[in-house]
Design a protein around this motif. Structure first.
Motif, PDB file in Angstrom:
ATOM      1  N   ARG A  11       0.858  -1.192   0.000  1.00 25.19           N
ATOM      2  CA  ARG A  11       0.000   0.000   0.000  1.00 25.19           C
ATOM      3  C   ARG A  11       0.888   1.233   0.000  1.00 25.19           C
ATOM      4  N   LEU A  12       0.620   2.160  -0.923  1.00 29.59           N
ATOM      5  CA  LEU A  12       1.421   3.366  -1.092  1.00 29.59           C
ATOM      6  C   LEU A  12       0.657   4.584  -0.588  1.00 29.59           C
ATOM      7  N   VAL A  13       1.318   5.386   0.262  1.00 34.51           N
ATOM      8  CA  VAL A  13       0.771   6.660   0.733  1.00 34.51           C
ATOM      9  C   VAL A  13       1.803   7.738   0.417  1.00 34.51           C
ATOM     10  N   THR A  14       1.399   8.771  -0.314  1.00 34.49           N
ATOM     11  CA  THR A  14       2.319   9.869  -0.621  1.00 34.49           C
ATOM     12  C   THR A  14       1.810  11.165  -0.003  1.00 34.49           C
ATOM     13  N   TYR A  15       2.752  12.072   0.263  1.00 35.55           N
ATOM     14  CA  TYR A  15       2.437  13.324   0.951  1.00 35.55           C
ATOM     15  C   TYR A  15       2.881  14.519   0.100  1.00 35.55           C
ATOM     16  N   PRO A  16       1.941  15.345  -0.343  1.00 39.75           N
ATOM     17  CA  PRO A  16       2.326  16.578  -1.055  1.00 39.75           C
ATOM     18  C   PRO A  16       3.178  17.468  -0.155  1.00 39.75           C
ATOM     19  N   GLY A  17       4.196  18.078  -0.725  1.00 39.30           N
ATOM     20  CA  GLY A  17       5.016  19.018   0.029  1.00 39.30           C
ATOM     21  C   GLY A  17       6.081  18.392   0.898  1.00 39.30           C
ATOM     22  N   MET A  18       6.078  17.063   1.034  1.00 38.99           N
ATOM     23  CA  MET A  18       7.092  16.387   1.853  1.00 38.99           C
ATOM     24  C   MET A  18       8.295  16.040   0.998  1.00 38.99           C
ATOM     25  N   GLY A  19       9.486  16.381   1.508  1.00 38.91           N
ATOM     26  CA  GLY A  19      10.725  16.062   0.822  1.00 38.91           C
ATOM     27  C   GLY A  19      11.393  14.854   1.447  1.00 38.91           C
ATOM     28  N   HIS A  20      12.717  14.924   1.574  1.00 37.40           N
ATOM     29  CA  HIS A  20      13.461  13.773   2.090  1.00 37.40           C
ATOM     30  C   HIS A  20      13.698  13.926   3.582  1.00 37.40           C
ATOM     31  N   ASP A  21      12.632  14.142   4.299  1.00 39.31           N
ATOM     32  CA  ASP A  21      12.688  14.206   5.755  1.00 39.31           C
ATOM     33  C   ASP A  21      11.307  13.869   6.292  1.00 39.31           C
ATOM     34  N   LEU A  22      11.166  13.935   7.603  1.00 39.59           N
ATOM     35  CA  LEU A  22       9.883  13.651   8.249  1.00 39.59           C
ATOM     36  C   LEU A  22       9.435  14.915   8.970  1.00 39.59           C
ATOM     37  N   PRO A  23       8.729  15.825   8.280  1.00 40.56           N
ATOM     38  CA  PRO A  23       8.331  17.088   8.914  1.00 40.56           C
ATOM     39  C   PRO A  23       7.383  16.869  10.085  1.00 40.56           C
ATOM     40  N   ARG A  24       7.635  17.591  11.169  1.00 39.61           N
ATOM     41  CA  ARG A  24       6.864  17.423  12.399  1.00 39.61           C
ATOM     42  C   ARG A  24       5.341  17.477  12.182  1.00 39.61           C
ATOM     43  N   PRO A  25       4.799  18.375  11.341  1.00 41.31           N
ATOM     44  CA  PRO A  25       3.344  18.405  11.174  1.00 41.31           C
ATOM     45  C   PRO A  25       2.747  17.102  10.620  1.00 41.31           C
ATOM     46  N   LEU A  26       3.582  16.250  10.033  1.00 42.38           N
ATOM     47  CA  LEU A  26       3.091  14.979   9.488  1.00 42.38           C
ATOM     48  C   LEU A  26       3.289  13.805  10.445  1.00 42.38           C
ATOM     49  N   TRP A  27       3.940  14.041  11.597  1.00 38.47           N
ATOM     50  CA  TRP A  27       4.257  12.920  12.479  1.00 38.47           C
ATOM     51  C   TRP A  27       3.026  12.125  12.887  1.00 38.47           C
ATOM     52  N   ARG A  28       1.980  12.804  13.308  1.00 36.17           N
ATOM     53  CA  ARG A  28       0.803  12.073  13.790  1.00 36.17           C
ATOM     54  C   ARG A  28       0.158  11.282  12.670  1.00 36.17           C
ATOM     55  N   ASP A  29       0.177  11.826  11.460  1.00 37.42           N
ATOM     56  CA  ASP A  29      -0.379  11.086  10.331  1.00 37.42           C
ATOM     57  C   ASP A  29       0.481   9.862  10.011  1.00 37.42           C
ATOM     58  N   ILE A  30       1.800  10.047  10.016  1.00 38.03           N
ATOM     59  CA  ILE A  30       2.718   8.940   9.734  1.00 38.03           C
ATOM     60  C   ILE A  30       2.601   7.870  10.820  1.00 38.03           C
ATOM     61  N   VAL A  31       2.565   8.301  12.081  1.00 39.56           N
ATOM     62  CA  VAL A  31       2.389   7.342  13.191  1.00 39.56           C
ATOM     63  C   VAL A  31       1.063   6.612  13.049  1.00 39.56           C
ATOM     64  N   GLY A  32       0.038   7.327  12.617  1.00 36.05           N
ATOM     65  CA  GLY A  32      -1.268   6.706  12.427  1.00 36.05           C
ATOM     66  C   GLY A  32      -1.220   5.644  11.332  1.00 36.05           C
ATOM     67  N   GLU A  33      -0.542   5.939  10.238  1.00 36.86           N
ATOM     68  CA  GLU A  33      -0.423   4.955   9.142  1.00 36.86           C
ATOM     69  C   GLU A  33       0.363   3.722   9.593  1.00 36.86           C
ATOM     70  N   ILE A  34       1.466   3.949  10.309  1.00 38.38           N
ATOM     71  CA  ILE A  34       2.267   2.815  10.778  1.00 38.38           C
ATOM     72  C   ILE A  34       1.478   1.982  11.769  1.00 38.38           C
ATOM     73  N   THR A  35       0.764   2.651  12.681  1.00 38.82           N
ATOM     74  CA  THR A  35      -0.011   1.936  13.695  1.00 38.82           C
ATOM     75  C   THR A  35      -1.131   1.117  13.054  1.00 38.82           C
ATOM     76  N   LYS A  36      -1.818   1.707  12.097  1.00 42.94           N
ATOM     77  CA  LYS A  36      -2.864   0.959  11.386  1.00 42.94           C
ATOM     78  C   LYS A  36      -2.265  -0.263  10.710  1.00 42.94           C
ATOM     79  N   HIS A  37      -1.067  -0.109  10.180  1.00 35.51           N
ATOM     80  CA  HIS A  37      -0.386  -1.194   9.470  1.00 35.51           C
ATOM     81  C   HIS A  37       0.031  -2.308  10.431  1.00 35.51           C
ATOM     82  N   THR A  38       0.629  -1.946  11.573  1.00 37.25           N
ATOM     83  CA  THR A  38       1.112  -2.958  12.505  1.00 37.25           C
ATOM     84  C   THR A  38      -0.015  -3.618  13.292  1.00 37.25           C
ATOM     85  N   SER A  39      -1.178  -2.964  13.335  1.00 37.61           N
ATOM     86  CA  SER A  39      -2.313  -3.489  14.095  1.00 37.61           C
ATOM     87  C   SER A  39      -3.227  -4.384  13.268  1.00 37.61           C
ATOM     88  N   ALA A  40      -3.020  -4.392  11.959  1.00 36.51           N
ATOM     89  CA  ALA A  40      -3.964  -5.090  11.064  1.00 36.51           C
ATOM     90  C   ALA A  40      -3.936  -6.588  11.330  1.00 36.51           C
TER      91      ALA A  40
END
Length: 281
Positions: A252-281
């Motif tokens: 499953r592919l999730v892409t983020y507009p405006g995100m470069g080669h780092d993990l910007p703080r405003p996206l942390w909760r979304d990224i954590v949410g995606e990882i958590t959904k993935h590991t909990s499945a």
């Protein structure tokens, strides 16, 4: 607290977050990056979602074993090691942790290592998450500006390293988000204090180039796979993430507009949410 353990014939430094009873989550960082480049707050967010988080220094970074005796890579000479060896290091660390298997998250070169781990040790992965990575160095080549930062002559003192880090992330970071200049320079200074070894980064880069393309082998990966990538990534363009997702069955592919080669703080909760959904499945 940083702990060093024997793994795959070397010593690996790691730190953990969360309850040992949580879902085991191994974080693998990228080229020349140390465990501190997985931000403590981000690790805490993952731990709060029921993960037992471990971040570690790859070989030739931080407080893990460095291959100083090998020296810097030279033209025509074989690479000191391959990404497969870094994958075996990760498997060895899991042995030392008593983890038969884990959810594995890799960023940039760490994503390449995580892919190699899924290929070489399929039984060790509960899930795979590949972030801003690629199946091979030629699949999604960097922009000219990003390549210039990658190949820039490394600075030699603490203040210069901090300034160079700021210049680098100004180029390859996320144009859609304000650069956290204070955090970037603070982490660069801390990384310098922990261990400064440009030769180790050069050896890791040589390993990436010598390891070739994993696309065909990724077709055999059966671990449930999540691919996260920034649409504005100049160092590993989003084509690398799309190629990774296309190569692994069911990814499953999730892409983020405006995100470069780092993990910007405003996206942390979304990224954590995606990882958590993935590991909990």
């Amino acid at each position: 607290m940083t702990i060093r353990v024997a793994a795959n014939g070397i010593e690996i430094a790691y730190e953990s977050f969360g309850s040992p009873e949580g879902r085991p989550l191994l974080l693998i960082m990228g080229l020349g990056a140390q465990l501190i480049h997985w931000d403590e707050e981000l690790c805490g967010l993952l731990a709060a979602q029921g993960h037992h988080v471990v971040r570690f220094d790859n070989r030739d970074t931080g407080l893990s074993t460095h291959f100083h005796d090998v020296g810097a890579p030279s033209a025509g000479a074989p690479s000191a090691y391959l990404l497969d060896d870094l994958a075996d290091d990760a498997a060895g660390l899991m042995d030392a942790l008593g983890w038969p298997a884990a959810h594995v998250v890799g960023a940039s070169m760490g994503g390449m290592v995580a892919q190699a781990l899924a290929i070489r040790h399929p039984e060790r992965l509960l899930t795979l998450t590949s972030i801003m990575s690629t199946p091979g160095p030629s699949v999604a080549p960097p922009s000219e500006a990003a390549m210039a930062t990658l190949m820039a002559r490394p600075a030699g003192d603490r203040e210069s390293v901090m300034a160079q880090s700021l210049e680098t992330w100004s180029v390859i970071g996320s144009p859609g988000y304000e650069l956290d200049r204070e955090r970037v320079t603070a982490v660069a200074g801390l990384a310098f204090d922990r261990c400064f070894d440009p030769g180790g980064t050069a050896r890791q880069l040589a390993a990436i180039m010598a390891s070739g393309d994993r696309t065909e082998l990724l077709a055999g990966v059966r671990a449930p796979t999540l691919v996260l990538h920034g649409e504005a990534d100049q160092l590993v363009p989003v084509a690398g993430g799309r190629a990774t997702a296309a190569a692994i069955p069911g990814a499953r592919l999730v892409t983020y507009p405006g995100m470069g080669h780092d993990l910007p703080r405003p996206l942390w909760r979304d990224i954590v949410g995606e990882i958590t959904k993935h590991t909990s499945a």
